[in-house]
Design a protein around this motif. Sequence first.
Motif, mmCIF file in Angstrom:
data_model
loop_
_atom_site.group_PDB
_atom_site.id
_atom_site.type_symbol
_atom_site.label_atom_id
_atom_site.label_comp_id
_atom_site.label_asym_id
_atom_site.label_seq_id
_atom_site.Cartn_x
_atom_site.Cartn_y
_atom_site.Cartn_z
ATOM 1 N N UNK A 1 -51.215 12.288 -13.689
ATOM 2 C CA UNK A 1 -50.913 10.978 -14.282
ATOM 3 C C UNK A 1 -50.106 11.102 -15.575
ATOM 4 N N UNK A 2 -50.446 12.017 -16.508
ATOM 5 C CA UNK A 2 -49.597 12.140 -17.719
ATOM 6 C C UNK A 2 -48.158 12.529 -17.396
ATOM 7 N N UNK A 3 -47.972 13.381 -16.368
ATOM 8 C CA UNK A 3 -46.611 13.778 -15.987
ATOM 9 C C UNK A 3 -45.850 12.579 -15.410
ATOM 10 N N UNK A 4 -46.530 11.775 -14.607
ATOM 11 C CA UNK A 4 -45.875 10.601 -14.028
ATOM 12 C C UNK A 4 -45.531 9.583 -15.115
ATOM 13 N N UNK A 5 -46.406 9.472 -16.124
ATOM 14 C CA UNK A 5 -46.110 8.562 -17.239
ATOM 15 C C UNK A 5 -44.854 9.012 -17.991
ATOM 16 N N UNK A 6 -44.743 10.333 -18.171
ATOM 17 C CA UNK A 6 -43.563 10.853 -18.867
ATOM 18 C C UNK A 6 -42.292 10.598 -18.062
ATOM 19 N N UNK A 7 -42.377 10.792 -16.757
ATOM 20 C CA UNK A 7 -41.201 10.558 -15.905
ATOM 21 C C UNK A 7 -40.834 9.078 -15.910
ATOM 22 N N UNK A 8 -41.842 8.197 -15.881
ATOM 23 C CA UNK A 8 -41.563 6.757 -15.843
ATOM 24 C C UNK A 8 -40.938 6.262 -17.139
ATOM 25 N N UNK A 9 -41.303 6.880 -18.268
ATOM 26 C CA UNK A 9 -40.746 6.439 -19.548
ATOM 27 C C UNK A 9 -39.399 7.079 -19.873
ATOM 28 N N UNK A 10 -39.041 8.174 -19.196
ATOM 29 C CA UNK A 10 -37.806 8.868 -19.558
ATOM 30 C C UNK A 10 -36.732 8.830 -18.486
ATOM 31 N N UNK A 11 -36.891 8.046 -17.428
ATOM 32 C CA UNK A 11 -35.882 8.009 -16.363
ATOM 33 C C UNK A 11 -34.818 6.957 -16.663
ATOM 34 N N UNK A 12 -33.721 7.083 -15.957
ATOM 35 C CA UNK A 12 -32.602 6.149 -16.143
ATOM 36 C C UNK A 12 -32.106 5.690 -14.758
ATOM 37 N N UNK A 13 -31.932 4.356 -14.602
ATOM 38 C CA UNK A 13 -31.478 3.756 -13.350
ATOM 39 C C UNK A 13 -30.177 2.996 -13.612
ATOM 40 N N UNK A 14 -29.575 2.612 -12.518
ATOM 41 C CA UNK A 14 -28.450 1.682 -12.643
ATOM 42 C C UNK A 14 -28.996 0.318 -13.058
ATOM 43 N N UNK A 15 -28.309 -0.425 -13.929
ATOM 44 C CA UNK A 15 -28.853 -1.698 -14.422
ATOM 45 C C UNK A 15 -29.118 -2.676 -13.268
ATOM 46 N N UNK A 16 -30.301 -3.267 -13.194
ATOM 47 C CA UNK A 16 -30.569 -4.277 -12.164
ATOM 48 C C UNK A 16 -29.824 -5.577 -12.476
ATOM 49 N N UNK A 17 -29.247 -6.187 -11.460
ATOM 50 C CA UNK A 17 -28.457 -7.418 -11.642
ATOM 51 C C UNK A 17 -28.926 -8.486 -10.661
ATOM 52 N N UNK A 18 -28.786 -9.732 -11.121
ATOM 53 C CA UNK A 18 -29.051 -10.908 -10.274
ATOM 54 C C UNK A 18 -27.888 -11.878 -10.493
ATOM 55 N N UNK A 19 -27.191 -12.179 -9.400
ATOM 56 C CA UNK A 19 -25.994 -13.022 -9.447
ATOM 57 C C UNK A 19 -24.959 -12.456 -10.415
ATOM 58 N N UNK A 20 -24.871 -11.127 -10.428
ATOM 59 C CA UNK A 20 -23.876 -10.445 -11.243
ATOM 60 C C UNK A 20 -24.256 -10.241 -12.689
ATOM 61 N N UNK A 21 -25.448 -10.693 -13.121
ATOM 62 C CA UNK A 21 -25.859 -10.568 -14.509
ATOM 63 C C UNK A 21 -27.010 -9.569 -14.608
ATOM 64 N N UNK A 22 -27.012 -8.683 -15.629
ATOM 65 C CA UNK A 22 -28.110 -7.716 -15.784
ATOM 66 C C UNK A 22 -29.405 -8.415 -16.191
ATOM 67 N N UNK A 23 -30.483 -8.049 -15.529
ATOM 68 C CA UNK A 23 -31.797 -8.650 -15.789
ATOM 69 C C UNK A 23 -32.840 -7.538 -15.830
ATOM 70 N N UNK A 24 -34.061 -7.946 -16.183
ATOM 71 C CA UNK A 24 -35.195 -7.028 -16.186
ATOM 72 C C UNK A 24 -35.897 -7.112 -14.836
ATOM 73 N N UNK A 25 -36.231 -5.955 -14.253
ATOM 74 C CA UNK A 25 -36.873 -5.905 -12.941
ATOM 75 C C UNK A 25 -38.142 -5.072 -13.034
ATOM 76 N N UNK A 26 -39.122 -5.417 -12.212
ATOM 77 C CA UNK A 26 -40.390 -4.695 -12.130
ATOM 78 C C UNK A 26 -40.554 -4.214 -10.704
ATOM 79 N N UNK A 27 -40.894 -2.940 -10.521
ATOM 80 C CA UNK A 27 -41.041 -2.387 -9.182
ATOM 81 C C UNK A 27 -42.128 -1.329 -9.169
ATOM 82 N N UNK A 28 -42.567 -1.006 -7.957
ATOM 83 C CA UNK A 28 -43.542 0.068 -7.749
ATOM 84 C C UNK A 28 -42.799 1.336 -7.355
ATOM 85 N N UNK A 29 -43.084 2.420 -8.069
ATOM 86 C CA UNK A 29 -42.318 3.656 -7.882
ATOM 87 C C UNK A 29 -43.275 4.786 -7.516
ATOM 88 N N UNK A 30 -43.195 5.302 -6.284
ATOM 89 C CA UNK A 30 -44.012 6.488 -5.945
ATOM 90 C C UNK A 30 -43.316 7.760 -6.441
#
Length: 222
Positions: A188-217
């Motif tokens: 769990x501590x390793x997964x927390x570190x990975x979740x806080x230090x990863x980088x994704x492509x910006x999520x967009x809705x109708x062409x505008x960047x927004x905040x998204x929430x997802x479940x990540x295995x």
Amino acid sequence: MTAVLMGVLVATRMMVLVNKTPEFEIREIETVALPEPPLPPKEQIEEDAPPPPPAIADLAVTPDVSLPALPVVAFKTNPQLSIDTFFTDQPPSPLPVIAKPVLKPRLVKKSTTKSPVRLAVKAAPKLKSQYSLGELDKKPRLLRNPSVTFPRSIRNSTSGRVVVRVAILPSGKSRFLSVSSSTHPELIPLARRIANGSRFTPPTRQGKPVKAVMTWPITIKK
């Protein structure tokens, strides 16, 4: 005999067959152009003449013998005499009178105060603070994540899995929210570190960047 045969042969040699072939004479023939034949005369279509008018004798009505004979009135009638339409001594009964319902006038009260005119104003749609993956234009793609070392305390397996819930900011950075499930508590501590230090492509809705929430295995291997 020899002399006779020789004479016959000489005679046959002297006989020459003359082929009498007829001689042909070539003459020039003058061609004469015949005039074109005249066009056939147009057939005159005679219009059907109208039938003659019927004679007066044909308009006479011929009596039909099969019908019964009509009676003939012997006396003459005067058309100027008045004729009663009803052959009864009593006059006809009067028609029933149907009473019409009396409608009472309705009293309408007029208000002296004028009611204010209310204009319907559509409320602007509220913007959500965060969106799910199904509401985005496309799923964010992982660009990079920090490297971690598999813990030595886990000896029975070479890999583990932790399902975390993360938030991806409009900039593409990820933030750890919670843990949904885990195969080993040590991961769990390793997964927390990975979740806080990863980088994704910006999520967009109708062409505008927004905040998204997802479940990540997250799968961590040795």
